[in-house]
Design a protein around this motif. Structure first.
Motif, PDB file in Angstrom:
ATOM      1  N   THR A 119     -81.882 -16.681 -27.404  1.00  0.00           N
ATOM      2  CA  THR A 119     -81.608 -15.958 -27.943  1.00  0.00           C
ATOM      3  C   THR A 119     -80.874 -15.999 -28.890  1.00  0.00           C
ATOM      4  OG1 THR A 119     -80.079 -15.491 -26.827  1.00  0.00           O
ATOM      5  CG2 THR A 119     -82.262 -13.615 -26.761  1.00  0.00           C
ATOM      6  N   ASP A 120     -81.365 -15.733 -30.634  1.00  0.00           N
ATOM      7  CA  ASP A 120     -80.130 -16.013 -30.806  1.00  0.00           C
ATOM      8  C   ASP A 120     -79.173 -14.101 -31.891  1.00  0.00           C
ATOM      9  OD1 ASP A 120     -79.074 -15.841 -33.792  1.00  0.00           O
ATOM     10  OD2 ASP A 120     -80.654 -15.524 -35.543  1.00  0.00           O
ATOM     11  N   SER A 121     -78.070 -14.023 -32.394  1.00  0.00           N
ATOM     12  CA  SER A 121     -76.759 -13.546 -31.736  1.00  0.00           C
ATOM     13  C   SER A 121     -77.413 -12.301 -32.180  1.00  0.00           C
ATOM     14  CB  SER A 121     -75.825 -14.197 -31.867  1.00  0.00           C
ATOM     15  OG  SER A 121     -75.517 -14.434 -33.805  1.00  0.00           O
ATOM     16  N   GLY A 122     -78.430 -12.324 -33.924  1.00  0.00           N
ATOM     17  CA  GLY A 122     -77.854 -10.996 -34.531  1.00  0.00           C
ATOM     18  C   GLY A 122     -77.375 -11.313 -35.567  1.00  0.00           C
ATOM     19  N   GLY A 123     -76.486 -12.332 -35.794  1.00  0.00           N
ATOM     20  CA  GLY A 123     -75.884 -12.915 -36.995  1.00  0.00           C
ATOM     21  C   GLY A 123     -76.536 -12.934 -38.415  1.00  0.00           C
ATOM     22  N   PHE A 124     -77.436 -13.303 -37.932  1.00  0.00           N
ATOM     23  CA  PHE A 124     -78.830 -13.038 -39.164  1.00  0.00           C
ATOM     24  C   PHE A 124     -79.561 -12.142 -39.229  1.00  0.00           C
ATOM     25  CE2 PHE A 124     -82.536 -14.490 -41.203  1.00  0.00           C
ATOM     26  CZ  PHE A 124     -81.910 -15.753 -42.099  1.00  0.00           C
ATOM     27  N   GLN A 125     -79.402 -11.240 -39.020  1.00  0.00           N
ATOM     28  CA  GLN A 125     -80.322 -10.255 -38.808  1.00  0.00           C
ATOM     29  C   GLN A 125     -79.177  -9.146 -39.335  1.00  0.00           C
ATOM     30  OE1 GLN A 125     -81.659 -11.876 -36.214  1.00  0.00           O
ATOM     31  NE2 GLN A 125     -83.358 -12.202 -36.834  1.00  0.00           N
ATOM     32  N   PHE A 168     -72.037 -15.473 -32.289  1.00  0.00           N
ATOM     33  CA  PHE A 168     -72.173 -14.599 -33.115  1.00  0.00           C
ATOM     34  C   PHE A 168     -71.715 -14.495 -34.933  1.00  0.00           C
ATOM     35  CE2 PHE A 168     -70.875  -9.748 -35.087  1.00  0.00           C
ATOM     36  CZ  PHE A 168     -72.607  -9.179 -35.375  1.00  0.00           C
ATOM     37  N   ASP A 169     -71.962 -14.769 -35.862  1.00  0.00           N
ATOM     38  CA  ASP A 169     -71.375 -15.377 -37.055  1.00  0.00           C
ATOM     39  C   ASP A 169     -71.574 -14.560 -38.034  1.00  0.00           C
ATOM     40  OD1 ASP A 169     -74.143 -15.893 -36.666  1.00  0.00           O
ATOM     41  OD2 ASP A 169     -74.377 -17.097 -37.353  1.00  0.00           O
ATOM     42  N   GLU A 170     -71.074 -14.852 -38.815  1.00  0.00           N
ATOM     43  CA  GLU A 170     -71.290 -14.910 -39.967  1.00  0.00           C
ATOM     44  C   GLU A 170     -72.085 -15.445 -41.304  1.00  0.00           C
ATOM     45  OE1 GLU A 170     -67.842 -13.007 -42.159  1.00  0.00           O
ATOM     46  OE2 GLU A 170     -69.473 -12.354 -43.730  1.00  0.00           O
ATOM     47  N   CYS A 171     -73.368 -14.762 -41.721  1.00  0.00           N
ATOM     48  CA  CYS A 171     -74.084 -15.872 -42.174  1.00  0.00           C
ATOM     49  C   CYS A 171     -75.014 -15.281 -43.620  1.00  0.00           C
ATOM     50  CB  CYS A 171     -76.150 -15.920 -41.244  1.00  0.00           C
ATOM     51  SG  CYS A 171     -76.771 -16.632 -42.497  1.00  0.00           S
ATOM     52  N   PRO A 172     -73.313 -15.640 -44.853  1.00  0.00           N
ATOM     53  CA  PRO A 172     -74.150 -15.015 -46.124  1.00  0.00           C
ATOM     54  C   PRO A 172     -75.071 -15.756 -46.815  1.00  0.00           C
ATOM     55  CG  PRO A 172     -71.749 -15.992 -45.916  1.00  0.00           C
ATOM     56  CD  PRO A 172     -72.455 -16.280 -44.432  1.00  0.00           C
ATOM     57  N   VAL A 232     -72.332 -23.593 -37.521  1.00  0.00           N
ATOM     58  CA  VAL A 232     -71.608 -24.523 -38.076  1.00  0.00           C
ATOM     59  C   VAL A 232     -72.247 -23.500 -39.731  1.00  0.00           C
ATOM     60  CG1 VAL A 232     -70.479 -25.958 -39.627  1.00  0.00           C
ATOM     61  CG2 VAL A 232     -71.387 -26.372 -37.684  1.00  0.00           C
ATOM     62  N   GLN A 233     -71.136 -22.828 -40.380  1.00  0.00           N
ATOM     63  CA  GLN A 233     -71.193 -22.406 -41.478  1.00  0.00           C
ATOM     64  C   GLN A 233     -70.954 -22.782 -42.761  1.00  0.00           C
ATOM     65  OE1 GLN A 233     -73.740 -19.415 -42.388  1.00  0.00           O
ATOM     66  NE2 GLN A 233     -73.677 -19.294 -40.252  1.00  0.00           N
ATOM     67  N   GLY A 234     -70.461 -22.469 -43.368  1.00  0.00           N
ATOM     68  CA  GLY A 234     -69.815 -23.166 -44.884  1.00  0.00           C
ATOM     69  C   GLY A 234     -70.896 -23.172 -46.044  1.00  0.00           C
ATOM     70  N   ILE A 282     -76.563 -25.550 -37.089  1.00  0.00           N
ATOM     71  CA  ILE A 282     -76.589 -24.890 -38.593  1.00  0.00           C
ATOM     72  C   ILE A 282     -76.920 -24.171 -39.181  1.00  0.00           C
ATOM     73  CG2 ILE A 282     -76.432 -26.793 -40.824  1.00  0.00           C
ATOM     74  CD1 ILE A 282     -77.187 -29.470 -39.306  1.00  0.00           C
ATOM     75  N   GLY A 283     -76.544 -23.191 -38.926  1.00  0.00           N
ATOM     76  CA  GLY A 283     -76.828 -22.358 -39.712  1.00  0.00           C
ATOM     77  C   GLY A 283     -76.674 -21.675 -40.911  1.00  0.00           C
ATOM     78  N   GLY A 284     -76.613 -20.633 -41.638  1.00  0.00           N
ATOM     79  CA  GLY A 284     -76.397 -20.439 -43.166  1.00  0.00           C
ATOM     80  C   GLY A 284     -77.390 -21.307 -44.586  1.00  0.00           C
ATOM     81  N   LEU A 285     -78.911 -21.720 -43.767  1.00  0.00           N
ATOM     82  CA  LEU A 285     -79.324 -22.740 -44.867  1.00  0.00           C
ATOM     83  C   LEU A 285     -80.746 -21.803 -44.793  1.00  0.00           C
ATOM     84  CD1 LEU A 285     -78.901 -26.304 -44.312  1.00  0.00           C
ATOM     85  CD2 LEU A 285     -78.456 -25.043 -46.096  1.00  0.00           C
ATOM     86  N   LEU A 318     -81.286 -26.881 -35.992  1.00  0.00           N
ATOM     87  CA  LEU A 318     -80.861 -26.237 -37.644  1.00  0.00           C
ATOM     88  C   LEU A 318     -81.821 -24.814 -37.561  1.00  0.00           C
ATOM     89  CD1 LEU A 318     -80.575 -26.711 -40.917  1.00  0.00           C
ATOM     90  CD2 LEU A 318     -82.796 -28.489 -40.691  1.00  0.00           C
ATOM     91  N   MET A 319     -81.250 -23.653 -37.775  1.00  0.00           N
ATOM     92  CA  MET A 319     -81.974 -22.358 -37.957  1.00  0.00           C
ATOM     93  C   MET A 319     -82.674 -22.239 -38.765  1.00  0.00           C
ATOM     94  SD  MET A 319     -77.993 -20.604 -36.096  1.00  0.00           S
ATOM     95  CE  MET A 319     -79.123 -19.380 -34.962  1.00  0.00           C
ATOM     96  N   GLY A 320     -84.047 -21.739 -38.457  1.00  0.00           N
ATOM     97  CA  GLY A 320     -84.789 -20.683 -39.638  1.00  0.00           C
ATOM     98  C   GLY A 320     -85.683 -21.985 -40.537  1.00  0.00           C
TER      99      GLY A 320
HETATM  100  N1  GUN Z   1     -80.760 -18.181 -38.770  1.00  0.00           N
HETATM  101  C1  GUN Z   1     -81.046 -18.772 -39.755  1.00  0.00           C
HETATM  102  N2  GUN Z   1     -79.743 -18.416 -40.117  1.00  0.00           N
HETATM  103  C2  GUN Z   1     -79.486 -18.470 -39.389  1.00  0.00           C
HETATM  104  C3  GUN Z   1     -77.599 -17.988 -39.519  1.00  0.00           C
HETATM  105  O1  GUN Z   1     -76.939 -18.750 -40.252  1.00  0.00           O
HETATM  106  N3  GUN Z   1     -76.885 -17.189 -37.961  1.00  0.00           N
HETATM  107  C4  GUN Z   1     -77.741 -16.689 -36.594  1.00  0.00           C
HETATM  108  N4  GUN Z   1     -76.893 -16.538 -35.761  1.00  0.00           N
HETATM  109  N5  GUN Z   1     -79.078 -17.168 -37.321  1.00  0.00           N
HETATM  110  C5  GUN Z   1     -79.820 -18.289 -37.965  1.00  0.00           C
END
Ligand code: GUN
Ligand code: ZN
Length: 378
Positions: free
Chosen positions: A92-98, A146-150, A194-196, A220-223, A251-253
């Motif tokens: 499960t993804d955490s909802g940080g992205f949504q 739970f992360d912050e994805c700008p 990982v964000q950044g 690796i998020g935020g890409l 590598l998310m998404g």
């Molecule tokens: N799905 C695609 N990118 C991200 C991200 O940066 N964080 C989270 N939680 N889900 C994602």
């Protein structure tokens, strides 16, 4: 059951890795493509269909499942595996992205994020502790912090603040995860993210701090949120190089078939993306010779060619392009099912073929040819 999550490497080819991780719902060979099952199903497909594609792990979304049907309902059912009757592994993804993509309707504080439901506008609150409680109720084998994805095009200051907050929230996610009971008797492995953005110094800082927290795996998020394709490749390769060799990297998404192949070459092990299912519903088909649109009149009288002559899926072994074009244009639901089945089969098997090539050390040459073939027009 419990404490069984472990990762082994079986082969390498350049920076590409072939491995396996073990969950209480079966082994998952990596690299792996995870079909997206946002609301407790891979859109249009039954669990039987999904397992026929060769998929061993599917994704669920905390955000959607929390809003509907509610994670207590899923917990009452005995967890998401039982609720949706999927025998394989789940993440499960955490909802940080949504919640961060709902910009104008969310309010972010150190404590968490207040946001409005896309369903009925009702107000909700996610904090790291709350999200861990929900992910425990859902019961996936792998759960995300739970992360912050700008947006990756946000200013350096905004990205830096998101890295710092993601690190504090990762600590809180970890603490809450260890405090909560195992509801269903099987292990849930918590991965850090990982964000950044596109800034190497922030990626290095974020990775170093997360690695010190000793997660069983790292994402690796935020890409794929607005940067160029070259930046996606460069930052994935750089970030992967900062992560422990003995843990899976996700590598998310991401992404298009050619993006996934390049990222495998950069040392990434896990992928998810809505493209195979979303594109299928929009008549767009992935094949070993490139993309095609099944509505195209070129397919009108093509009774002898399957979507992809190289594919062994149910759709390709039973139906012609002409018939699938007809079903799609007639608005038949079956068209969406058959195209989704093929696209998921294509993604899962492309990544499985990459694994075989890594094991026999022919990945690099194969990847060069295959990237060109899959990125073109069929
Ligand atoms: N799905 C695609 N990118 C991200 C991200 O940066 N964080 C989270 N939680 N889900 C994602
Ligand atoms: Zn097929």
């Amino acid at each position: 059951m419990g404490n069984t999550f472990s990762f082994e490497l079986h082969g390498r080819s350049g920076d590409a890795r072939a491995g396996v991780f073990y969950t209480d719902h079966g082994p998952v060979e990596t690299p792996v493509f995870m079909p997206v099952g946002t609301q407790g199903c891979v859109k249009t497909l039954s669990p039987h269909d999904v397992s026929q594609t060769g998929a061993s792990i599917i994704l669920g979304n905390t955000y959607h499942l929390h809003l509907r049907p509610g994670s207590e309902v899923i917990r009452s059912a005995g967890g998401l595996h039982r609720f949706e009757n999927w025998g394989g592994a789940l993440l499960t993804d955490s909802g940080g992205f949504q919640v961060f993509s709902l910009k104008d309707i969310s309010r972010i504080t150190e404590e968490g994020v207040e946001f409005s439901s896309h369903l009925d506008g009702s107000r909700h609150f996610f904090s790291p502790e709350k999200v861990m409680e929900i992910e425990h109720n859902i019961g996936a084998d792998i759960i995300m912090a739970f992360d912050e994805c700008p947006s990756s095009t946000a200013s350096r200051e905004v990205i830096y603040a998101a890295v710092e907050r993601t690190l504090r929230w990762a600590e809180r996610s970890l603490e809450a995860h260890h405090r909560l009971p195992l509801h269903f008797g099987y292990e849930q492995a918590l991965f850090g993210i990982v964000q950044g953005g596109i800034h190497r110094d922030y990626r290095a800082y974020c990775a170093e701090k997360l690695v010190a927290m000793d997660f069983p795996g790292y994402a690796i998020g935020g890409l794929a949120v607005g940067e160029s394709t070259q930046q996606l490749y460069d930052i994935s390769r750089y970030t992967a190089s900062l992560l422990p060799v003995d843990k899976p990297r996700y590598l998310m998404g991401v992404g298009k078939p050619e993006n996934i192949l390049e990222a495998i070459g950069a040392g990434i092990d896990m992928f998810d993306c809505v493209m195979p299912t979303r594109n299928a519903r929009n008549s767009s088909v992935f094949t070993s010779q490139g993309r095609l649109n099944i509505k195209n009149s070129a397919h009108r009288l093509d009774f002898s060619t399957p979507l992809d002559p190289a594919c062994t899926c149910y759709t390709c072994t039973h139906f012609s392009r002409a018939y699938l074009r007809h079903l799609y244009k007639a608005g038949e639901i079956l068209a969406l099912r058959l195209l989704s089945l093929h696209n998921i089969h294509f993604y899962v098997n492309l990544v499985a073929e990459a694994r075989r090539r890594i094991v026999d050390n022919s990945f690099l040459e194969w990847k060069e040819e295959t990237v060109h073939a899959v990125a073109g027009k069929a």
